[in-house]
Design a protein around this motif. Structure first.
Motif, mmCIF file in Angstrom:
data_model
loop_
_atom_site.group_PDB
_atom_site.id
_atom_site.type_symbol
_atom_site.label_atom_id
_atom_site.label_comp_id
_atom_site.label_asym_id
_atom_site.label_seq_id
_atom_site.Cartn_x
_atom_site.Cartn_y
_atom_site.Cartn_z
ATOM 1 N N ALA A 34 0.706 -1.279 -0.018
ATOM 2 C CA ALA A 34 0.211 0.052 0.099
ATOM 3 C C ALA A 34 0.750 1.302 -0.040
ATOM 4 O O ALA A 34 1.984 1.360 0.592
ATOM 5 C CB ALA A 34 -0.764 -0.005 1.177
ATOM 6 N N PRO A 35 0.380 2.426 -0.749
ATOM 7 C CA PRO A 35 1.114 3.724 -0.835
ATOM 8 C C PRO A 35 0.801 4.501 0.342
ATOM 9 O O PRO A 35 1.063 5.856 0.111
ATOM 10 C CB PRO A 35 0.811 4.249 -2.125
ATOM 11 C CG PRO A 35 -0.784 3.675 -2.117
ATOM 12 C CD PRO A 35 -0.824 2.401 -1.335
ATOM 13 N N PHE A 36 0.416 3.910 1.655
ATOM 14 C CA PHE A 36 0.103 4.869 2.746
ATOM 15 C C PHE A 36 0.698 4.067 3.912
ATOM 16 O O PHE A 36 1.099 2.818 3.973
ATOM 17 C CB PHE A 36 -1.446 4.957 2.847
ATOM 18 C CG PHE A 36 -2.289 3.816 2.620
ATOM 19 C CD1 PHE A 36 -2.379 3.099 3.761
ATOM 20 C CD2 PHE A 36 -2.658 3.572 1.612
ATOM 21 C CE1 PHE A 36 -3.000 1.822 3.693
ATOM 22 C CE2 PHE A 36 -3.606 2.341 1.428
ATOM 23 C CZ PHE A 36 -3.747 1.601 2.423
ATOM 24 N N LYS A 37 0.785 4.654 5.101
ATOM 25 C CA LYS A 37 1.513 4.203 6.248
ATOM 26 C C LYS A 37 0.455 3.268 6.819
ATOM 27 O O LYS A 37 -0.864 3.629 6.982
ATOM 28 C CB LYS A 37 1.973 5.402 7.214
ATOM 29 C CG LYS A 37 2.469 4.741 8.431
ATOM 30 C CD LYS A 37 2.831 5.677 9.322
ATOM 31 C CE LYS A 37 3.898 6.755 9.049
ATOM 32 N NZ LYS A 37 4.397 7.662 9.918
ATOM 33 N N THR A 38 0.896 2.135 7.495
ATOM 34 C CA THR A 38 -0.028 1.298 8.252
ATOM 35 C C THR A 38 0.627 1.191 9.492
ATOM 36 O O THR A 38 1.712 0.753 9.589
ATOM 37 C CB THR A 38 -0.103 -0.052 7.261
ATOM 38 O OG1 THR A 38 -0.628 -0.102 6.063
ATOM 39 C CG2 THR A 38 -0.850 -1.177 8.085
ATOM 40 N N TYR A 39 -0.546 1.402 10.553
ATOM 41 C CA TYR A 39 -0.056 1.193 11.995
ATOM 42 C C TYR A 39 -0.567 -0.509 12.350
ATOM 43 O O TYR A 39 -1.598 -0.629 12.209
ATOM 44 C CB TYR A 39 -0.866 2.289 12.727
ATOM 45 C CG TYR A 39 -0.354 3.639 12.511
ATOM 46 C CD1 TYR A 39 0.769 4.099 13.227
ATOM 47 C CD2 TYR A 39 -1.047 4.566 11.661
ATOM 48 C CE1 TYR A 39 1.172 5.326 12.824
ATOM 49 C CE2 TYR A 39 -0.434 5.675 11.369
ATOM 50 C CZ TYR A 39 0.552 6.350 11.992
ATOM 51 O OH TYR A 39 1.007 7.594 11.904
ATOM 52 N N VAL A 40 0.360 -0.909 13.142
ATOM 53 C CA VAL A 40 0.213 -2.362 13.395
ATOM 54 C C VAL A 40 0.001 -2.449 15.240
ATOM 55 O O VAL A 40 1.062 -1.498 15.827
ATOM 56 C CB VAL A 40 1.243 -3.279 12.946
ATOM 57 C CG1 VAL A 40 0.983 -4.604 13.364
ATOM 58 C CG2 VAL A 40 1.203 -2.912 11.541
ATOM 59 N N VAL A 41 -0.739 -3.011 15.581
ATOM 60 C CA VAL A 41 -0.806 -3.229 17.341
ATOM 61 C C VAL A 41 -1.114 -4.577 17.582
ATOM 62 O O VAL A 41 -2.075 -5.177 16.858
ATOM 63 C CB VAL A 41 -1.650 -2.167 17.753
ATOM 64 C CG1 VAL A 41 -3.064 -2.325 17.350
ATOM 65 C CG2 VAL A 41 -1.247 -2.377 19.419
ATOM 66 N N GLU A 42 -0.419 -5.220 18.405
ATOM 67 C CA GLU A 42 -1.107 -6.626 18.911
ATOM 68 C C GLU A 42 -1.686 -6.321 20.410
ATOM 69 O O GLU A 42 -1.029 -5.843 21.159
ATOM 70 C CB GLU A 42 0.064 -7.538 19.260
ATOM 71 C CG GLU A 42 -0.509 -8.813 19.584
ATOM 72 C CD GLU A 42 0.526 -9.904 19.212
ATOM 73 O OE1 GLU A 42 -0.008 -11.106 19.378
ATOM 74 O OE2 GLU A 42 1.772 -9.810 18.907
ATOM 75 N N GLN A 43 -3.302 -6.026 20.150
ATOM 76 C CA GLN A 43 -3.891 -5.998 21.435
ATOM 77 C C GLN A 43 -4.025 -7.295 22.499
ATOM 78 O O GLN A 43 -4.339 -8.327 21.949
ATOM 79 C CB GLN A 43 -5.113 -5.719 21.021
ATOM 80 C CG GLN A 43 -6.089 -5.070 22.199
ATOM 81 C CD GLN A 43 -7.557 -4.839 21.858
ATOM 82 O OE1 GLN A 43 -8.026 -5.553 20.605
ATOM 83 N NE2 GLN A 43 -8.315 -3.920 22.256
ATOM 84 N N ARG A 44 -3.390 -6.652 23.659
ATOM 85 C CA ARG A 44 -3.662 -7.822 24.643
ATOM 86 C C ARG A 44 -4.404 -7.243 25.947
ATOM 87 O O ARG A 44 -4.924 -6.104 25.918
ATOM 88 C CB ARG A 44 -2.420 -8.235 25.537
ATOM 89 C CG ARG A 44 -1.322 -9.102 24.161
ATOM 90 C CD ARG A 44 0.030 -9.238 24.871
ATOM 91 N NE ARG A 44 0.630 -10.428 24.001
ATOM 92 C CZ ARG A 44 1.491 -9.912 23.176
ATOM 93 N NH1 ARG A 44 1.734 -8.596 23.054
ATOM 94 N NH2 ARG A 44 2.095 -10.765 22.316
ATOM 95 N N PRO A 45 -4.765 -8.147 26.742
ATOM 96 C CA PRO A 45 -5.843 -7.575 27.897
ATOM 97 C C PRO A 45 -5.328 -6.527 28.413
ATOM 98 O O PRO A 45 -4.114 -6.239 29.096
ATOM 99 C CB PRO A 45 -5.773 -8.624 28.907
ATOM 100 C CG PRO A 45 -5.587 -9.867 27.930
ATOM 101 C CD PRO A 45 -4.682 -9.636 27.103
ATOM 102 N N GLY A 46 -6.246 -5.296 28.570
ATOM 103 C CA GLY A 46 -5.876 -4.088 29.344
ATOM 104 C C GLY A 46 -5.479 -2.978 28.440
ATOM 105 O O GLY A 46 -5.482 -1.816 28.546
#
Length: 760
Positions: free
Chosen positions: A294-306
């Motif tokens: 993709a030609p745009f920034k992608t934010y990644v997060v691994e969500q855990r409890p809390g």
């Protein structure tokens, strides 16, 4: 129907996907910014809410507030508590494999989650037939609601009307505003709502506090939050890898891929032009390769409890669940900023695909103004903190500006008086029979198309002004009647009362907000109501009680190159007066009745609305609202075959891909499209213009960056330098498509290794 572009196929994520590895190796991937909830204790709620406003609402970037797992009561936020208290409750789960609904009890689902999760491993995760059962959009237990209400910052919580008792971060901090440990006196009277949905009467509110319980392999496709609202999502519980009921579990988490608000247009274009999907339909979970390319920034997060994730308005995101179990609570908030985006962007897109408008945005504007007006009338500016008053006034002015646009759009023409207007008291439940959008005040109804409904009441055919302007209606097409839900003098009185109240505090905006008649005279274009009035006169009435085969059945034509012969012999037939005056479209050369054509004010050229929509990205109302409309030929941008040979012409290139939407299965069956067949795509016009997806995406990205930079500068927000990522475009050209369209070679990207740990 023209051939559609190949569509990118669904590609599941491997259970051993290494998030840290893909973020570290992908230039346009970046972790979502995080703060710990303890930092709110240190800096105060006021600073935190400013951060949310600047970073999430105006900056358009996602944010994670972590550490709430230490504040959640584990005795109620647990699998055991759910089984004990809600085991027999039946909910509708979603079978993502078969795209069907599945009724089951919460206890049965929780019991079988280990079995559902353990079926997946790094070797079989691509199997198409295995079950993916997602218990989503279920009601949040009241006990969970009460506890979350006490620990989530009030300004961010569901249906927050005003400051309230609060035990969460910064509740006892000296730097926090007094309102969060209990306001008193006049300060309490002007506390700003954190969620304007709460300003609606209870019966009009859309309940959106929901729970999501998922296992390995369940997911939510890429989408934007409904009506440009702000999304809040907190993981309250997940399996931790321990032994439960004698069975081993796998640690639960959720992987999010997220974008910025500013990139919404380039994201939408990328989804349509490169992936072959419309992000407004919300039916495609994009592959990791697609995000990489993709030609745009992608934010990644691994969500855990809390982990408490804040989603910006109109920012696309998708979620993948991992492990034996993840349990999340989510809700949406509406603010003056999101209402503006909803009315200008989100709702027009939703209208095209006939998506329900559950949030009743115009009604929220109306009732929120009433709420703010009451607050400001009870307190003098000298009684409370100056900043508190200014914040409330800023919201009030913002909402009044939106309301001004709403009222002006409903103003009738001074020359076309409407005397026979039906009045139906507003209860917020009238929706457009075509697009299913909520109707605030004026609309059109057909006296001929009335039938019985399921409840044995009359099922009227009601059409919103936006849909009627774009050619949507019942088969009668004309002779519709006007209906309003507020007497016009009531809206005029409300407008004037709120205007005078605003001027008491801000006299310098007097020239901006004149009385309604002056504002109406200032308009250089026709109002939406005036367009509908004129079209009611212009469009012919079709007597549906006497069906006939019309000699000119409406059929969209893509271009002059598609026609074997520009002139065809037709069987002579008697024509009604409405069809006697015809003209030829300058683009497709097809003869049409004049009411189906936009006529240039400078020359004799006519353009059919279908050609204008697909070849020039012009909606029908864009031409109808102009008192003097100048055609593409006169503007020197016409892209027809003849005009392309003119050296003075600069042919227009479509700025976006239109895949076409067949709304017949969604809209009322009595509906027709009389001006534009929106099922048709503009792919042939894109091909004629060169079909430069990359160049078009670059243009969208440049425009997004310029608008965002301007907005951030106006709000004194520090900009960060973002390195260009377009050079990586060609690295991932092997995004597989559906097997029916293109063969798969099986060499799909995998990421061996242990699951990534949280980025600290």
């Amino acid at each position: 129907m023209p051939a559609q572009r190949p569509r990118a196929a669904f590609e599941p994520l491997s259970p051993d996907l290494d998030v840290a590895a893909i973020v570290g190796s992908t230039p346009n991937f970046e972790y979502v910014a995080r703060i710990h909830c303890d930092a709110i204790d240190e800096n105060g709620l006021d600073i935190f809410e400013k951060l949310v406003l600047l970073h999430v609402v105006r900056g358009g970037k996602p944010l994670v507030v972590e550490g709430f797992n230490h504040r959640l009561d584990k005795s109620i936020f647990s699998e055991k508590w759910l089984k004990t208290h809600h085991s027999t409750k039946t909910e509708i789960a979603r079978n993502l494999t078969t795209k069907t609904d599945l009724p089951l009890t919460i206890g049965h689902y929780l019991k079988n989650m280990p079995l559902l999760a353990n079926q997946w491993n790094p070797h079989n995760y691509k199997d198409a037939g295995r079950q993916r059962i997602y218990l989503k959009d279920i009601d949040c237990p009241s006990k969970w609601y009460d506890h979350l209400k006490r620990i989530i910052p009030p300004g961010l919580f569901y249906l927050n009307m005003s400051a309230q008792a609060f035990e969460g971060p910064s509740a006892n901090a000296t730097s926090a505003p007094d309102g969060y440990s209990g306001l008193s006196g006049s300060e309490a009277t002007i506390a700003r709502p954190g969620d304007l949905m709460a300003c609606l009467p209870i019966g009009m509110r859309a309940e959106n506090l929901m729970c999501y319980i998922g296992h390995e392999g369940t997911y939510t496709p890429a989408h934007q939050e409904m009506c440009a609202s702000l999304g809040q999502n907190i993981m309250v519980e997940a399996s931790d890898g321990s032994i439960e009921y004698g069975k081993e579990t796998k640690p639960g988490s959720s992987i999010w891929f997220m974008t910025e608000s500013k990139d919404r247009r380039v994201v939408s274009e990328y989804w349509m032009s490169m992936l072959g999907h419309d992000i407004d339909i919300e039916d495609h979970f994009a592959q990791v390769n697609a995000w990489k390319a993709a030609p745009f920034k992608t934010y990644v997060v691994e969500q855990r409890p809390g982990d408490f994730i804040l989603v910006p308005p109109l920012a696309a995101h998708q979620v993948w669940n991992r492990g034996t179990r993840t349990v999340k609570v989510a809700w949406n908030r509406t603010t003056p900023e999101t209402l503006e985006k909803a009315l200008s962007e989100a709702l027009p897109h939703a209208r095209m695909v006939c998506r329900d408008e559950q949030y009743k945005n115009k009604a929220i504007v109306f009732y929120s103004l009433g709420h703010y007006s009451t607050l400001l009338s009870k307190v003098e500016a000298t009684d409370v903190d100056h900043c508190t008053v200014q914040r409330a006034l800023k919201d009030f002015e913002h909402l009044f500006g939106i309301f001004t646009d709403i009222v002006l759009s409903e103003c009738f023409s001074d020359e076309l008086l409407e005397e026979d207007i039906e009045y139906v008291p507003f209860d917020s439940n009238i929706t457009c029979s075509y697009c299913r959008g909520n109707i605030f005040n004026r609309f059109l109804t057909c006296p001929s198309c009335v039938g019985p409904s399921i409840s044995d009441e009359e099922d009227t055919y009601d059409i919103c002004m936006e849909c009627y302007a774009m050619g949507r209606s019942c088969a009668c097409i004309s002779k519709l009647k006007w209906v309003e839900q507020f007497y016009w003098y009531e809206l005029q009185e409300k407008y004037e009362t709120w205007r005078q109240q605003l001027l008491e505090f801000r006299p310098h905006v007097k020239d901006t907000y004149q009385d309604l008649s002056t504002q109406r005279d200032r308009l250089v274009k026709k109002t939406l109501a005036e367009i509908c009035q004129l079209e009611l006169v212009r469009r012919p009435w079709v007597d549906i009680s006497k069906p006939i085969v019309q000699s000119e059945r409406f059929e969209e034509k893509e271009s002059d190159s598609e026609r074997v012969s520009p002139v065809r012999k037709r069987r002579k037939s008697r024509r009604s007066d409405a069809f006697e005056q015809t003209g030829r479209c300058h683009i497709c050369r097809y003869p049409e009745p004049k009411w189906k054509l936009a006529s240039c004010s400078s020359c004799t050229s006519n353009y059919c609305y279908g050609s204008l929509f697909r070849a020039f990205n012009i909606m029908p109302q864009d031409t109808m609202e102009m008192h003097e409309w100048q055609c593409p030929k006169c503007q020197k941008i016409c892209s027809c075959a003849a005009c392309r040979r003119d050296p003075k012409m600069n042919p227009f290139e479509p700025t976006c891909t239109l895949l076409g939407h067949d709304t017949r299965k969604i809209a009322d069956p009595r509906s027709v499209e009389s001006l534009v067949d929106f099922r048709q795509s503009n792919l042939r016009w894109l091909k004629k213009a060169g079909d430069d997806e990359i160049g078009r995406l670059k243009k969208h990205q440049k425009e997004a960056d310029e608008k965002r930079n301007q907005s951030l500068m106006e709000n004194s927000i520090q900009l960060e330098q973002v390195p260009p990522v377009m050079d990586h475009w060609t690295e991932y050209g092997d995004i597989p498509v559906d097997p029916a369209l293109e063969g798969l070679d099986g060499s799909l990207l995998t990421f061996p290794g242990p699951a990534c740990q949280r980025q600290q």
